[in-house]
Design an enzyme around this catalytic site. Structure first.
Site, mmCIF file in Angstrom:
data_model
loop_
_atom_site.group_PDB
_atom_site.id
_atom_site.type_symbol
_atom_site.label_atom_id
_atom_site.label_comp_id
_atom_site.label_asym_id
_atom_site.label_seq_id
_atom_site.Cartn_x
_atom_site.Cartn_y
_atom_site.Cartn_z
ATOM 1 N N SER A 1 10.006 13.756 -47.853
ATOM 2 C CA SER A 1 9.732 15.261 -48.053
ATOM 3 C C SER A 1 10.670 15.909 -47.012
ATOM 4 O O SER A 1 10.758 17.191 -47.220
ATOM 5 C CB SER A 1 8.466 15.533 -48.218
ATOM 6 O OG SER A 1 7.703 15.397 -46.816
ATOM 7 N N CYS B 1 -3.948 -0.523 -26.213
ATOM 8 C CA CYS B 1 -5.193 -0.342 -25.151
ATOM 9 C C CYS B 1 -5.193 1.069 -24.794
ATOM 10 O O CYS B 1 -4.048 1.732 -24.631
ATOM 11 C CB CYS B 1 -5.034 -1.239 -23.890
ATOM 12 S SG CYS B 1 -6.401 -0.611 -22.856
ATOM 13 N N HIS C 1 6.836 6.531 -36.184
ATOM 14 C CA HIS C 1 5.331 6.931 -36.269
ATOM 15 C C HIS C 1 4.357 5.851 -35.932
ATOM 16 O O HIS C 1 3.182 5.747 -36.117
ATOM 17 C CB HIS C 1 4.723 7.642 -37.651
ATOM 18 C CG HIS C 1 5.582 8.943 -37.829
ATOM 19 N ND1 HIS C 1 5.619 9.391 -39.054
ATOM 20 C CD2 HIS C 1 6.184 9.721 -37.003
ATOM 21 C CE1 HIS C 1 6.326 10.687 -39.120
ATOM 22 N NE2 HIS C 1 6.676 10.757 -37.591
ATOM 23 N N TYR D 1 -8.690 2.558 -40.700
ATOM 24 C CA TYR D 1 -7.323 1.812 -40.314
ATOM 25 C C TYR D 1 -7.368 0.228 -40.968
ATOM 26 O O TYR D 1 -6.711 -0.069 -41.541
ATOM 27 C CB TYR D 1 -6.814 1.902 -39.133
ATOM 28 C CG TYR D 1 -6.073 3.120 -38.939
ATOM 29 C CD1 TYR D 1 -4.975 3.443 -38.967
ATOM 30 C CD2 TYR D 1 -6.856 4.175 -38.301
ATOM 31 C CE1 TYR D 1 -4.225 4.606 -39.291
ATOM 32 C CE2 TYR D 1 -6.419 5.488 -38.221
ATOM 33 C CZ TYR D 1 -4.962 5.855 -38.626
ATOM 34 O OH TYR D 1 -4.461 6.827 -38.461
ATOM 35 N N CYS E 1 -9.357 -4.951 -24.951
ATOM 36 C CA CYS E 1 -8.225 -5.127 -24.233
ATOM 37 C C CYS E 1 -8.851 -6.058 -23.240
ATOM 38 O O CYS E 1 -10.112 -6.013 -22.810
ATOM 39 C CB CYS E 1 -7.483 -4.066 -23.689
ATOM 40 S SG CYS E 1 -6.240 -4.532 -22.676
ATOM 41 N N ASP F 1 3.745 1.002 -42.364
ATOM 42 C CA ASP F 1 3.490 -0.163 -43.293
ATOM 43 C C ASP F 1 3.999 -1.559 -42.854
ATOM 44 O O ASP F 1 3.364 -2.671 -43.299
ATOM 45 C CB ASP F 1 3.403 0.306 -44.693
ATOM 46 C CG ASP F 1 4.949 0.655 -45.049
ATOM 47 O OD1 ASP F 1 5.631 0.064 -44.169
ATOM 48 O OD2 ASP F 1 5.123 1.475 -46.182
ATOM 49 N N GLN G 1 9.640 6.490 -40.932
ATOM 50 C CA GLN G 1 8.249 7.269 -40.602
ATOM 51 C C GLN G 1 7.272 6.530 -41.073
ATOM 52 O O GLN G 1 6.028 6.946 -40.624
ATOM 53 C CB GLN G 1 8.325 8.603 -41.410
ATOM 54 C CG GLN G 1 9.663 9.488 -40.836
ATOM 55 C CD GLN G 1 9.784 10.674 -41.643
ATOM 56 O OE1 GLN G 1 9.258 11.595 -41.779
ATOM 57 N NE2 GLN G 1 10.695 10.582 -42.666
#
Ligand code: OAD
Length: 239
Positions: free
Chosen positions: A183, A122, A114, A62, A142, A99, A96
């Site tokens: 899609s 946390c 999403h 990520y 956290c 970004d 969805q």
């Protein structure tokens, strides 16, 4: 942006977006990547089991996505949607995508089905914090002592309930739903245009390729969103 989802049952317009709206910003779509995410199997980096097994590996994935996104910008499709909101009011932009490019383009009332790549959550107390940086030096913690996880929805996880319910309600109440760059294969997001059609709303789809929604859509506008959106008037005939 979970807290941002406020129902606007009176909004005549609703936009639903997917990965295709960010394609021309340089964000890869899911279906194009031959089932891989940045070369990784989704279940290896985007599932609670993967995080439990190796949280640092998942975080590294990520962080890389964040670093890459920091070099990218909204494209004319994101900007067209933000300009429509200026003109027609802050109708919901249900996305969805994780970004954050809609917000960067100036859109308000963005409902992230999403989750967001820019939220840490946390694992113990659920505290959420917004971040704007790419890589961190170690797994973030956290103040309660537990570790943070990326604030995105992973395989096998439920979508944020309030956001989803508000999106269902808004889709049923909108008079026109614009479905852009998705899609329409992933549920429950793919239910939104179906609900709108059942409620008698218009559904206008924007995509370079037909999808399972296309035969049912009121109108299909074929092409790349960055080309088709800027010349489209979403309020045409709605006044
Ligand atoms: P997909 O990758 O499934 O679909 C992208 C869609 O965008 C396809 O229909 C393309 O034809 C279309 N497309 C490609 N380039 C485009 C362009 N320039 N302009 C407009 N459309 C374009 O992405 P999603 O439908 O967003 O979920 O995928 C839904 C979910 O599947 C994702 O949010 C993700 C994934 O599993 C989670 O991570 C929970």
């Amino acid at each position: 942006m979970r807290g941002e989802a406020q129902p606007r049952p009176d909004s005549p317009l609703l936009v639903l977006t997917g990965a295709g709206v960010s394609a021309e910003s340089g964000v890869p779509t899911f279906r194009d990547a031959a089932g891989l995410w940045e070369g990784r199997r989704p279940e290896d980096v985007a599932s609670p089991a993967a995080f439990h097994r190796d949280p640092l590996d998942v975080w590294k994935f990520y962080w890389e996505r964040r670093e890459k996104l920091l070099t990218l910008s909204p494209n004319p499709a994101h900007r067209a949607i933000a300009a429509w909101q200026e003109k027609f009011g802050d109708f919901p932009v249900v996305t969805q995508n994780i970004d954050g490019l809609h917000q960067l383009a100036g859109s308000r009332n963005v409902w992230e089905l999403h989750g967001s790549l820019w939220i840490d959550r946390c694992v113990a107390c659920g505290h959420e914090r917004r971040v704007q940086t790419g890589r961190e030096t170690g797994i973030p913690r956290c103040s309660c002592g537990a570790i943070y996880r990326p604030g995105v929805v992973w395989f096998g996880e439920a979508l944020p309930e309030t956001v989803l319910n508000n999106a269902f309600e808004a889709a049923r109440n909108a008079r026109r739903v614009l479905v852009i760059g998705t899609s329409n294969l992933v549920y429950p997001a793919a239910l939104l245009p179906r609900l709108a059609l059942e409620a008698g709303s218009e559904v206008i789809e924007f995509n370079p390729e037909p999808t399972p929604l296309t035969p049912h859509a009121t109108r299909f506008i074929q092409g790349k969103a960055a080309q088709t959106l800027p010349t489209f008037n979403p309020g045409d005939g709605l006044e």
